[in-house]
Motif scaffolding. Structure first.
Motif, mmCIF file in Angstrom:
data_model
loop_
_atom_site.group_PDB
_atom_site.id
_atom_site.type_symbol
_atom_site.label_atom_id
_atom_site.label_comp_id
_atom_site.label_asym_id
_atom_site.label_seq_id
_atom_site.Cartn_x
_atom_site.Cartn_y
_atom_site.Cartn_z
ATOM 1 N N UNK A 188 0.764 -1.072 0.111
ATOM 2 C CA UNK A 188 0.018 0.000 0.081
ATOM 3 C C UNK A 188 0.788 1.360 0.074
ATOM 4 N N UNK A 189 1.850 1.171 1.019
ATOM 5 C CA UNK A 189 2.816 2.197 0.822
ATOM 6 C C UNK A 189 3.545 2.656 -0.429
ATOM 7 N N UNK A 190 4.128 1.534 -1.252
ATOM 8 C CA UNK A 190 4.578 1.421 -2.533
ATOM 9 C C UNK A 190 3.571 2.058 -3.412
ATOM 10 N N UNK A 191 2.500 1.572 -3.660
ATOM 11 C CA UNK A 191 1.311 2.000 -4.360
ATOM 12 C C UNK A 191 1.057 3.574 -4.101
ATOM 13 N N UNK A 192 0.901 3.969 -2.881
ATOM 14 C CA UNK A 192 0.785 5.417 -2.529
ATOM 15 C C UNK A 192 1.827 6.202 -2.992
ATOM 16 N N UNK A 193 3.021 5.841 -2.953
ATOM 17 C CA UNK A 193 4.264 6.449 -3.265
ATOM 18 C C UNK A 193 4.334 6.455 -5.005
ATOM 19 N N UNK A 194 4.329 5.440 -5.460
ATOM 20 C CA UNK A 194 4.598 5.140 -7.141
ATOM 21 C C UNK A 194 3.481 4.724 -8.002
ATOM 22 N N UNK A 195 2.228 4.785 -7.406
ATOM 23 C CA UNK A 195 0.833 4.429 -8.147
ATOM 24 C C UNK A 195 0.958 5.486 -9.457
#
Length: 252
Positions: free
Chosen positions: A37-44
């Motif tokens: 979720x953090x990766x998606x929030x950052x790079x989504x």
């Protein structure tokens, strides 16, 4: 019945025998989901943008290829129509049609259209054709070999009516060089020299053609004919001059 049940193996429990193991698994899955979720929030946003660009690029390339194909089909049709006009003797219209293709057509058709347009102009008026081929030869945007071929075509038109100087101006350098067009350039030079009455020069040029091992058979046979017709012009340089000198000495 009890006996049958006694013979069957006992069922293993479906749940984990160790509750702590299940807890650790749940914690790992929660941590994994949290990291994703953090990766998606950052790079989504970037991932979505990259996917959109990929789809758009693929669609654009397909569209460009289709457009190029349609351009090639249209140019081919227009070229055939221009050829038909030229074959029917409508040289003015053919020249205009070839000119339009040379200006706006695909790269593969432009050079062909330039030369066919210049040929149509020459069929209508030799001076116009020579000017058209000279313009091609002077266009520095074209390939050097294309420009040299235009020089050769202009010289071939000029050989029957123009002066030797005019022909030499266009193909003299080609004839003296080592390029692939030297054979045809030398043949044109030999004909121009023969028509100008410079038989010794024509014989010399024809001899250069026949002694070149890379000369095409057709050019060689025509050059051999020129060499035979002008053989007498080359003889005085070797034989008669000493005889005249000897005669002069006897008179004294």
């Amino acid at each position: 019945m009890d006996t049958l049940r006694a013979l069957l193996p006992a069922r293993r429990p479906t749940c984990s025998a160790d509750p702590m193991t299940d807890i650790f698994h749940e914690i790992e899955e929660d941590l994994r989901r949290d990291r994703l979720r953090k990766l998606w929030d950052r790079f989504g946003v970037f991932i979505i943008a990259a996917a959109v660009l990929l789809v758009a690029g693929t669609a654009g390339w397909s569209g460009y290829r289709y457009w190029r194909q349609q351009q090639a089909v249209a140019a081919s049709t227009a070229f055939q129509e221009a050829v038909a006009l030229s074959a029917a003797g409508n040289f003015t219209q053919a020249e205009a049609a070839f000119g339009a293709i040379a200006k706006d057509g695909p790269a593969g058709y432009r050079t062909l259209a330039l030369f066919r347009g210049a040929s149509a102009a020459a069929a209508r008026d030799k001076a116009a054709g020579i000017a058209a081929f000279d313009a091609i030869a002077a266009d520095t945007r074209l390939d050097p070999l294309v420009r040299q071929l235009a020089q050769l075509r202009a010289a071939m038109i000029l050989v029957d009516t123009a002066s030797l100087a005019d022909v030499t101006q266009r193909v003299g350098t080609l004839a003296a060089g080592t390029g692939p067009l030297r054979h045809s350039a030398r043949e044109v030079m030999a004909l121009a020299q023969f028509k100008a009455g410079d038989l010794a020069a024509a014989n010399k040029t024809a001899t250069e053609i026949t002694t070149d091992s890379e000369t095409p058979p057709g050019v060689r046979s025509r050059a051999e004919l020129v060499r035979r017709l002008t053989a007498g012009a080359a003889a005085p340089a070797e034989g008669p001059a000493p005889a005249a000198s000897a005669g002069g000495a006897a008179t004294q």
